[in-house]
Design a protein around this motif. Structure first.
Motif, PDB file in Angstrom:
ATOM      1  N   ASP A  50      51.757  22.577  25.898  1.00 10.75           N
ATOM      2  CA  ASP A  50      51.663  23.932  26.447  1.00 10.75           C
ATOM      3  C   ASP A  50      52.731  24.813  25.821  1.00 10.75           C
ATOM      4  N   VAL A  51      52.385  26.073  25.721  1.00 10.55           N
ATOM      5  CA  VAL A  51      53.287  27.070  25.149  1.00 10.55           C
ATOM      6  C   VAL A  51      53.024  28.389  25.842  1.00 10.55           C
ATOM      7  N   SER A  52      54.077  29.144  26.038  1.00  7.51           N
ATOM      8  CA  SER A  52      53.938  30.505  26.569  1.00  7.51           C
ATOM      9  C   SER A  52      54.266  31.482  25.464  1.00  7.51           C
ATOM     10  N   GLY A  53      53.330  32.368  25.187  1.00  3.45           N
ATOM     11  CA  GLY A  53      53.569  33.405  24.209  1.00  3.45           C
ATOM     12  C   GLY A  53      54.581  34.407  24.750  1.00  3.45           C
ATOM     13  N   GLU A  89      50.388  21.058  13.353  1.00  2.00           N
ATOM     14  CA  GLU A  89      51.400  20.274  14.067  1.00  2.00           C
ATOM     15  C   GLU A  89      50.993  20.026  15.521  1.00  2.00           C
ATOM     16  N   VAL A  90      50.391  21.015  16.157  1.00  2.00           N
ATOM     17  CA  VAL A  90      49.883  20.793  17.513  1.00  2.00           C
ATOM     18  C   VAL A  90      48.860  19.662  17.480  1.00  2.00           C
ATOM     19  N   GLU A  91      47.936  19.724  16.534  1.00  2.00           N
ATOM     20  CA  GLU A  91      46.926  18.666  16.404  1.00  2.00           C
ATOM     21  C   GLU A  91      47.580  17.305  16.189  1.00  2.00           C
ATOM     22  N   ARG A  92      48.569  17.251  15.307  1.00  2.00           N
ATOM     23  CA  ARG A  92      49.248  15.980  15.013  1.00  2.00           C
ATOM     24  C   ARG A  92      49.933  15.421  16.266  1.00  2.00           C
ATOM     25  N   LEU A  93      50.527  16.310  17.060  1.00  2.00           N
ATOM     26  CA  LEU A  93      51.231  15.857  18.259  1.00  2.00           C
ATOM     27  C   LEU A  93      50.283  15.337  19.342  1.00  2.00           C
ATOM     28  N   VAL A  94      49.092  15.909  19.452  1.00  2.00           N
ATOM     29  CA  VAL A  94      48.179  15.495  20.525  1.00  2.00           C
ATOM     30  C   VAL A  94      47.204  14.399  20.092  1.00  2.00           C
ATOM     31  N   THR A  95      47.119  14.112  18.814  1.00  2.00           N
ATOM     32  CA  THR A  95      46.165  13.113  18.316  1.00  2.00           C
ATOM     33  C   THR A  95      46.297  11.750  18.993  1.00  2.00           C
ATOM     34  N   PRO A  96      47.510  11.231  19.224  1.00  2.00           N
ATOM     35  CA  PRO A  96      47.573   9.931  19.914  1.00  2.00           C
ATOM     36  C   PRO A  96      46.911   9.947  21.295  1.00  2.00           C
ATOM     37  N   ASP A  97      47.085  11.022  22.045  1.00  2.00           N
ATOM     38  CA  ASP A  97      46.434  11.125  23.352  1.00  2.00           C
ATOM     39  C   ASP A  97      44.918  11.205  23.194  1.00  2.00           C
ATOM     40  N   VAL A  98      44.468  11.993  22.256  1.00  2.00           N
ATOM     41  CA  VAL A  98      43.032  12.134  22.025  1.00  2.00           C
ATOM     42  C   VAL A  98      42.434  10.789  21.609  1.00  2.00           C
ATOM     43  N   ASN A  99      43.101  10.101  20.689  1.00  2.00           N
ATOM     44  CA  ASN A  99      42.593   8.814  20.205  1.00  2.00           C
ATOM     45  C   ASN A  99      42.580   7.745  21.290  1.00  2.00           C
ATOM     46  N   SER A 100      43.436   7.900  22.294  1.00  2.00           N
ATOM     47  CA  SER A 100      43.466   6.915  23.380  1.00  2.00           C
ATOM     48  C   SER A 100      42.337   7.146  24.382  1.00  2.00           C
ATOM     49  N   GLY A 101      41.594   8.237  24.201  1.00  2.00           N
ATOM     50  CA  GLY A 101      40.496   8.533  25.109  1.00  2.00           C
ATOM     51  C   GLY A 101      40.903   9.398  26.293  1.00  2.00           C
ATOM     52  N   LYS A 102      42.156   9.809  26.323  1.00  2.00           N
ATOM     53  CA  LYS A 102      42.646  10.648  27.415  1.00  2.00           C
ATOM     54  C   LYS A 102      42.026  12.039  27.325  1.00  2.00           C
ATOM     55  N   LYS A 103      41.714  12.594  28.495  1.00  2.00           N
ATOM     56  CA  LYS A 103      41.275  13.988  28.536  1.00  2.00           C
ATOM     57  C   LYS A 103      42.514  14.849  28.271  1.00  2.00           C
ATOM     58  N   CYS A 104      42.427  15.762  27.335  1.00  2.00           N
ATOM     59  CA  CYS A 104      43.599  16.512  26.884  1.00  2.00           C
ATOM     60  C   CYS A 104      43.385  18.015  27.004  1.00  2.00           C
ATOM     61  N   VAL A 105      44.386  18.663  27.562  1.00  2.00           N
ATOM     62  CA  VAL A 105      44.378  20.121  27.686  1.00  2.00           C
ATOM     63  C   VAL A 105      45.525  20.673  26.863  1.00  2.00           C
ATOM     64  N   ILE A 106      45.222  21.634  26.017  1.00  2.00           N
ATOM     65  CA  ILE A 106      46.230  22.409  25.306  1.00  2.00           C
ATOM     66  C   ILE A 106      46.239  23.759  26.000  1.00  2.00           C
ATOM     67  N   PHE A 107      47.379  24.099  26.590  1.00  2.00           N
ATOM     68  CA  PHE A 107      47.479  25.302  27.410  1.00  2.00           C
ATOM     69  C   PHE A 107      48.342  26.333  26.694  1.00  2.00           C
ATOM     70  N   ILE A 108      47.702  27.427  26.276  1.00  2.00           N
ATOM     71  CA  ILE A 108      48.406  28.532  25.626  1.00  2.00           C
ATOM     72  C   ILE A 108      48.408  29.688  26.604  1.00  2.00           C
ATOM     73  N   ASP A 109      49.580  29.998  27.119  1.00  2.00           N
ATOM     74  CA  ASP A 109      49.735  31.040  28.131  1.00  2.00           C
ATOM     75  C   ASP A 109      50.170  32.333  27.467  1.00  2.00           C
ATOM     76  N   ASP A 110      49.638  33.449  27.932  1.00  2.00           N
ATOM     77  CA  ASP A 110      49.947  34.767  27.375  1.00  2.00           C
ATOM     78  C   ASP A 110      49.612  34.831  25.904  1.00  2.00           C
ATOM     79  N   MET A 111      48.398  34.451  25.594  1.00  2.00           N
ATOM     80  CA  MET A 111      47.933  34.433  24.215  1.00  2.00           C
ATOM     81  C   MET A 111      47.744  35.843  23.709  1.00  2.00           C
TER      82      MET A 111
END
Length: 111
Positions: A50-53, A89-111
């Motif tokens: 997650d990130v806040s703009g 880099e965001v993709e690289r950081l979340v790939t292990p969670d995605v590959n494990s089958g975990k449901k993943c949310v990327i939250f961009i606040d104040d986009m």
């Protein structure tokens, strides 16, 4: 703090997370009504990044915000100055969670 009176919204967000496909959800509305709190609480176990703009920030402010968020999630490289590299880099950081089958949310606040 707990969510109160947001059952319909939480159920809808859960439907998107549990979908069999990638989803993009945009939540908008008046200021100070709890949009960020809703997502943070309802999806707290699914948020993998997650990130806040920066409201009214320029491009450099936004890159700084993303750099700090990337560092919070394990990135230890130099500050990035283009959006392709940031999202790679965001993709690289979340790939292990995605590959494990975990449901993943990327939250961009104040986009």
């Amino acid at each position: 703090m707990e969510l109160v009176g947001r059952t319909k919204e939480v159920d809808l967000l859960r439907q998107y997370v549990e979908s069999d496909r990638a989803e993009f959800v945009a939540i908008y509305g008046r200021r100070r009504v709890g949009k960020t709190f809703l997502v943070s609480k309802a999806l707290q176990n699914d948020i993998v990044f997650d990130v806040s703009g920066v409201i009214q920030g320029d491009k450099e402010d936004q890159f700084s915000a993303f750099h700090q968020a990337l560092r919070r999630f394990g990135y230890d490289g130099k500050r990035l100055n283009n959006w392709m590299d940031v999202f790679f880099e965001v993709e690289r950081l979340v790939t292990p969670d995605v590959n494990s089958g975990k449901k993943c949310v990327i939250f961009i606040d104040d986009m």
